[in-house]
Design a protein around this motif. Structure first.
Motif, PDB file in Angstrom:
ATOM      1  N   LYS A 471       0.821  -1.209   0.000  1.00  0.00           N
ATOM      2  CA  LYS A 471       0.000   0.000   0.000  1.00  0.00           C
ATOM      3  C   LYS A 471       0.854   1.259   0.000  1.00  0.00           C
ATOM      4  O   LYS A 471       0.336   2.357   0.191  1.00  0.00           O
ATOM      5  CB  LYS A 471      -0.919  -0.003   1.226  1.00  0.00           C
ATOM      6  CG  LYS A 471      -1.806  -1.234   1.334  1.00  0.00           C
ATOM      7  CD  LYS A 471      -2.597  -1.230   2.642  1.00  0.00           C
ATOM      8  CE  LYS A 471      -3.400  -2.506   2.796  1.00  0.00           C
ATOM      9  NZ  LYS A 471      -4.158  -2.539   4.082  1.00  0.00           N
ATOM     10  N   ASN A 472       2.164   1.099  -0.247  1.00  0.00           N
ATOM     11  CA  ASN A 472       3.100   2.204  -0.098  1.00  0.00           C
ATOM     12  C   ASN A 472       3.670   2.650  -1.440  1.00  0.00           C
ATOM     13  O   ASN A 472       3.694   1.892  -2.416  1.00  0.00           O
ATOM     14  CB  ASN A 472       4.254   1.799   0.824  1.00  0.00           C
ATOM     15  CG  ASN A 472       3.762   1.219   2.136  1.00  0.00           C
ATOM     16  OD1 ASN A 472       2.690   1.590   2.618  1.00  0.00           O
ATOM     17  ND2 ASN A 472       4.546   0.320   2.712  1.00  0.00           N
ATOM     18  N   VAL A 473       4.172   3.893  -1.456  1.00  0.00           N
ATOM     19  CA  VAL A 473       4.892   4.449  -2.600  1.00  0.00           C
ATOM     20  C   VAL A 473       6.177   5.073  -2.078  1.00  0.00           C
ATOM     21  O   VAL A 473       6.166   5.799  -1.071  1.00  0.00           O
ATOM     22  CB  VAL A 473       4.050   5.506  -3.343  1.00  0.00           C
ATOM     23  CG1 VAL A 473       4.900   6.257  -4.368  1.00  0.00           C
ATOM     24  CG2 VAL A 473       2.859   4.862  -4.033  1.00  0.00           C
ATOM     25  N   ALA A 474       7.296   4.789  -2.755  1.00  0.00           N
ATOM     26  CA  ALA A 474       8.590   5.336  -2.345  1.00  0.00           C
ATOM     27  C   ALA A 474       9.022   6.425  -3.317  1.00  0.00           C
ATOM     28  O   ALA A 474       8.838   6.301  -4.529  1.00  0.00           O
ATOM     29  CB  ALA A 474       9.645   4.234  -2.290  1.00  0.00           C
ATOM     30  N   LEU A 475       9.606   7.499  -2.772  1.00  0.00           N
ATOM     31  CA  LEU A 475      10.109   8.626  -3.564  1.00  0.00           C
ATOM     32  C   LEU A 475      11.632   8.621  -3.513  1.00  0.00           C
ATOM     33  O   LEU A 475      12.224   8.561  -2.432  1.00  0.00           O
ATOM     34  CB  LEU A 475       9.562   9.945  -3.013  1.00  0.00           C
ATOM     35  CG  LEU A 475      10.055  11.224  -3.695  1.00  0.00           C
ATOM     36  CD1 LEU A 475       9.528  11.315  -5.123  1.00  0.00           C
ATOM     37  CD2 LEU A 475       9.625  12.460  -2.892  1.00  0.00           C
ATOM     38  N   TYR A 476      12.282   8.688  -4.691  1.00  0.00           N
ATOM     39  CA  TYR A 476      13.741   8.627  -4.791  1.00  0.00           C
ATOM     40  C   TYR A 476      14.277   9.901  -5.430  1.00  0.00           C
ATOM     41  O   TYR A 476      13.645  10.484  -6.320  1.00  0.00           O
ATOM     42  CB  TYR A 476      14.178   7.430  -5.633  1.00  0.00           C
ATOM     43  CG  TYR A 476      13.880   6.084  -5.016  1.00  0.00           C
ATOM     44  CD1 TYR A 476      14.862   5.379  -4.328  1.00  0.00           C
ATOM     45  CD2 TYR A 476      12.617   5.509  -5.139  1.00  0.00           C
ATOM     46  CE1 TYR A 476      14.597   4.133  -3.773  1.00  0.00           C
ATOM     47  CE2 TYR A 476      12.338   4.268  -4.588  1.00  0.00           C
ATOM     48  CZ  TYR A 476      13.333   3.587  -3.904  1.00  0.00           C
ATOM     49  OH  TYR A 476      13.061   2.356  -3.358  1.00  0.00           O
ATOM     50  N   ASP A 477      15.465  10.307  -4.982  1.00  0.00           N
ATOM     51  CA  ASP A 477      16.180  11.434  -5.572  1.00  0.00           C
ATOM     52  C   ASP A 477      17.195  10.882  -6.571  1.00  0.00           C
ATOM     53  O   ASP A 477      18.115  10.142  -6.195  1.00  0.00           O
ATOM     54  CB  ASP A 477      16.888  12.246  -4.488  1.00  0.00           C
ATOM     55  CG  ASP A 477      17.482  13.543  -5.031  1.00  0.00           C
ATOM     56  OD1 ASP A 477      18.284  13.473  -5.984  1.00  0.00           O
ATOM     57  OD2 ASP A 477      17.146  14.612  -4.503  1.00  0.00           O
ATOM     58  N   ILE A 478      17.036  11.224  -7.850  1.00  0.00           N
ATOM     59  CA  ILE A 478      17.914  10.676  -8.880  1.00  0.00           C
ATOM     60  C   ILE A 478      19.315  11.262  -8.773  1.00  0.00           C
ATOM     61  O   ILE A 478      20.317  10.563  -8.961  1.00  0.00           O
ATOM     62  CB  ILE A 478      17.318  10.947 -10.279  1.00  0.00           C
ATOM     63  CG1 ILE A 478      15.993  10.200 -10.431  1.00  0.00           C
ATOM     64  CG2 ILE A 478      18.290  10.527 -11.377  1.00  0.00           C
ATOM     65  CD1 ILE A 478      15.279  10.466 -11.749  1.00  0.00           C
ATOM     66  N   ARG A 482      19.480   8.354  -3.653  1.00  0.00           N
ATOM     67  CA  ARG A 482      18.973   7.766  -2.417  1.00  0.00           C
ATOM     68  C   ARG A 482      17.459   7.918  -2.322  1.00  0.00           C
ATOM     69  O   ARG A 482      16.852   8.728  -3.027  1.00  0.00           O
ATOM     70  CB  ARG A 482      19.642   8.409  -1.201  1.00  0.00           C
ATOM     71  CG  ARG A 482      19.333   9.882  -1.022  1.00  0.00           C
ATOM     72  CD  ARG A 482      20.142  10.481   0.124  1.00  0.00           C
ATOM     73  NE  ARG A 482      19.814  11.884   0.349  1.00  0.00           N
ATOM     74  CZ  ARG A 482      18.850  12.301   1.164  1.00  0.00           C
ATOM     75  NH1 ARG A 482      18.130  11.417   1.839  1.00  0.00           N
ATOM     76  NH2 ARG A 482      18.616  13.595   1.328  1.00  0.00           N
ATOM     77  N   ARG A 483      16.887   7.131  -1.441  1.00  0.00           N
ATOM     78  CA  ARG A 483      15.444   7.187  -1.210  1.00  0.00           C
ATOM     79  C   ARG A 483      15.142   8.314  -0.230  1.00  0.00           C
ATOM     80  O   ARG A 483      15.732   8.394   0.850  1.00  0.00           O
ATOM     81  CB  ARG A 483      14.946   5.859  -0.661  1.00  0.00           C
ATOM     82  CG  ARG A 483      13.433   5.792  -0.498  1.00  0.00           C
ATOM     83  CD  ARG A 483      12.969   4.370  -0.244  1.00  0.00           C
ATOM     84  NE  ARG A 483      13.586   3.816   0.955  1.00  0.00           N
ATOM     85  CZ  ARG A 483      13.657   2.522   1.231  1.00  0.00           C
ATOM     86  NH1 ARG A 483      13.177   1.639   0.367  1.00  0.00           N
ATOM     87  NH2 ARG A 483      14.229   2.087   2.337  1.00  0.00           N
ATOM     88  N   LEU A 484      14.195   9.183  -0.611  1.00  0.00           N
ATOM     89  CA  LEU A 484      13.854  10.329   0.224  1.00  0.00           C
ATOM     90  C   LEU A 484      12.791   9.999   1.254  1.00  0.00           C
ATOM     91  O   LEU A 484      12.885  10.415   2.413  1.00  0.00           O
ATOM     92  CB  LEU A 484      13.360  11.487  -0.654  1.00  0.00           C
ATOM     93  CG  LEU A 484      14.355  12.057  -1.661  1.00  0.00           C
ATOM     94  CD1 LEU A 484      13.706  13.170  -2.471  1.00  0.00           C
ATOM     95  CD2 LEU A 484      15.603  12.581  -0.948  1.00  0.00           C
ATOM     96  N   GLN A 485      11.756   9.258   0.836  1.00  0.00           N
ATOM     97  CA  GLN A 485      10.638   9.034   1.741  1.00  0.00           C
ATOM     98  C   GLN A 485       9.789   7.873   1.243  1.00  0.00           C
ATOM     99  O   GLN A 485       9.760   7.575   0.042  1.00  0.00           O
ATOM    100  CB  GLN A 485       9.773  10.303   1.843  1.00  0.00           C
ATOM    101  CG  GLN A 485       8.777  10.302   2.987  1.00  0.00           C
ATOM    102  CD  GLN A 485       8.124  11.665   3.173  1.00  0.00           C
ATOM    103  OE1 GLN A 485       8.485  12.629   2.497  1.00  0.00           O
ATOM    104  NE2 GLN A 485       7.173  11.755   4.085  1.00  0.00           N
TER     105      GLN A 485
END
Length: 635
Positions: A471-478, A482-485
């Motif tokens: 049920k989750n979505v991950a946000l990444y900084d290209i 790294r993964r932000l949140q």
């Protein structure tokens, strides 16, 4: 004795040709059949399509029967039948009067009957050319040629022409309408259909309840249809055929009256497009290019003489639309380009790839990346079939389920696998014969996202998001790798697809099998969605139109809708007929800007093209036949 293998090449002089229960997949008759008046192909259960010009050798054919075949495509079928100028009676199913012992009286050569005869179901007039007893009335030269055709039965479903006399014994329903008894409640009607839409059954209903409902809903008050070909299940099948074949007088034993034709023309205009962009007549590609050059020449001449322009030049986009309409109108048969994916990699070793996911390059239309079930990523030029870059799995990736190019950096793409691995690759530094020894130098690893199913990059190429069986979505900084949140509990069920908008870098949408589609904004803390829109079945995917004006939502079993991206209101329902399967996963995309959508489902061998503004169907493209091999893709 006539050899069945060259029958289609030589032709025949008979007037009636009975090829019931023949075993051939595609009809391709090019010999001389100018004397032929009646052709019966009933119960040819392998017959699925026609060659484009297969009927041009039958200028005098009046009656054609195709009951219980595999013919399914309205567009290619109509295009082939339009080559029959004398065709007046056509049958894809037996249509019987419920209180009658025979076919509808109009089947006898298309003779008109009054309303009393229609209501009473009386069978009057001469026998139909398709009736079982008709062949007893033929002259010797019109005789059934079954005994003349050499029996060369071929079990291969790929044989395109195989006339055979291996007929199964017809039962009472097959033997002809004139021998069917009156309905007395004892006849099993489960294989019969009506002209109405197929009823949908709830999954939790018992099988006995389903069967009883199916039987009762399939039997209309006046007519019963039996032995239909799949084309009869197409929505508005009868109206499409009547509107497309103006010389036809009888369809499925039912007469075509003036009011029927008027109604068919109205329904056709409401639900189908004859040509793209509402073109009324077919155009020639050469003529369009010629007119463009003439106008360009006029503009140049007028500019040189410093006179005002009197010729209104079409925009490049208008010419593009005209060319598209001309190409589509040139033939109902699509130009399928089989793409061999048996590539030479690893220092000359041939690999048989198993593709799972593919994405076209954002700026180079000849390039396409696809991921395999073995964790490989391959970039291929689909126009010449050459592999541009090959990225092996190196044991770190399983099946590749997510791919996305970076628009600002067109040599880079992100790949995600079902074991959670996420990598950014630069194909500019990876050759087609890469052995994987130094491939890590030109890739960036990100934190894993367990059970990944989808990745997507935003419009500025700063971030990407990932979703999966959670049920989750991950946000990444290209940029920093790294993964932000991780945003948790965004849906009640797992999130199948997440997509960023094409122009707004902080806006993204999610689709879930909990039947909801939600819009989110990263500028607000994504705890609550901007809005939620619901489908009646689980959502397989969602995507933005190229201008971000619409959302295209695809739910299980052909539930395809277009929503206004601003607030989620329903703009258009494409009303694609469902199959009743809960495993028929449907995906849809925009094409040619946002002019059209293309939709396909995993349980069906057809892709559908519909107008994104009206919902009208432009074309169905069938994907079947011997050219569909395991190591091929189609573009």
């Amino acid at each position: 004795m006539i050899n069945s293998r060259n029958l289609s090449q030589r032709g025949l002089t008979c007037q009636v040709l009975n090829l019931r229960s023949s075993h051939f997949r595609k009809l391709n008759m090019v010999g001389n059949f100018s004397h032929l008046r009646t052709l019966n192909l009933d119960f040819s259960s392998s017959l699925c399509s026609f060659r484009e010009d297969c009927f041009t050798c039958m200028p005098n054919l009046k009656c054609l029967s195709l009951c219980e075949t595999r013919i399914a495509n309205l567009w290619t079928t109509n295009s082939a039948l339009s080559k029959l100028p004398s065709l007046v009676e056509l049958r894809f199913q037996h249509c019987l009067c419920c209180d009658d012992t025979g076919p509808h009286p109009a089947s006898s050569g298309g003779k008109s009957t009054d309303s009393c005869q229609l209501d009473s179901g009386l069978c009057v007039g001469a026998p139909s050319p398709f009736d079982g007893d008709y062949f007893w009335h033929m002259n010797t030269e019109e005789a059934d040629i079954y005994d003349e055709v050499e029996s060369t039965f071929d079990d291969s479903s790929d044989s395109e022409v195989d006339f055979t006399n291996h007929c199964r014994e017809p039962n009472m329903l097959e033997a002809g309408c004139d021998v069917i008894p009156a309905w007395n409640g004892l006849v099993d009607l489960q294989s019969e259909i009506s002209f109405g839409p197929l009823p949908m059954q709830d999954e939790d209903e018992s099988s006995s309840s389903c069967n009883s409902k199916r039987i009762s809903s399939f039997v209309p008050k006046r007519y019963i249809s039996c032995h239909p070909s799949p084309i009869c299940y197409e929505k508005h099948y009868r109206e499409y055929m009547i509107a497309s074949l103006p010389s036809l007088k009888v369809l499925d034993n039912l007469p075509i009256r003036k009011i029927d034709r008027e109604r068919a023309n109205i329904i056709f205009s409401q639900h189908f497009e004859y040509l793209p962009y509402r073109r009324k007549k077919k155009e020639n590609v050469v003529s369009i290019l010629h007119n463009r050059e003439i106008k360009a020449g006029c503009n140049h001449s007028q500019n040189w003489k410093r006179k005002p322009l009197y010729v209104s030049a079409m925009s490049q986009y208008s010419y593009s639309r005209s060319l598209s309409a001309a190409k589509v109108g040139s033939t109902a048969w699509p130009l399928l380009h089989p793409l061999s994916i048996l590539g030479s990699v690893l220092g000359g070793e041939n690999r048989n790839f198993r593709p799972r996911q593919f994405e076209y390059h954002p700026s180079d239309s000849s390039l396409m990346a696809f991921g395999t079930l073995d964790g490989e990523v391959v970039v291929i030029n689909h126009e010449n079939g050459k592999i541009v870059s090959y990225i092996p799995s190196l044991g770190a990736m399983n099946g590749v389920l997510g791919l996305c190019w970076l628009k600002k950096y067109p040599s880079k793409l992100i790949a995600g696998s079902d074991n959670g691995s996420l990598r950014l690759y630069d194909i500019k530094h990876i050759s087609s014969r890469n052995k994987g020894i130094h491939s890590g130098v030109h890739s960036v690893n990100f934190d894993d996202f367990d059970q990944l199913t989808s990745v997507h990059v935003n419009s500025t190429n700063d971030w990407f998001v990932a979703s999966g069986y959670s049920k989750n979505v991950a946000l990444y900084d290209i940029g920093c790798g790294r993964r932000l949140q991780v945003f948790t509990d965004m849906h009640r069920g797992h999130i199948n697809v997440v997509k960023f908008a094409n122009h707004s870098p902080s806006i993204f949408a999610t689709s879930s099998f909990d039947q909801d589609v939600k819009m989110w904004d990263l500028r607000q803390k994504p705890i609550f969605p901007c809005y939620t829109a619901s489908s009646t079945r689980g959502n397989v995917m969602v995507c933005f139109s190229p201008d971000d004006y619409y959302l295209l939502v695809s739910a299980v079993d052909n539930e395809v809708k277009q929503l206004l991206a601003a607030d989620g209101r329903l703009h258009l329902n494409f009303n694609i007929v469902s199959t009743g399967s809960s495993q028929n996963y449907t995906r849809s995309y925009y094409m040619n800007g946002r002019d059209y959508i293309i939709s396909g489902s995993c349980d069906e061998n057809v892709v559908r093209i519909c107008c994104a503004q009206t919902g009208r169907r432009l074309r169905d493209i069938s994907l079947e036949g011997k050219s569909l091999e395991d190591n091929s893709m189609f573009c």
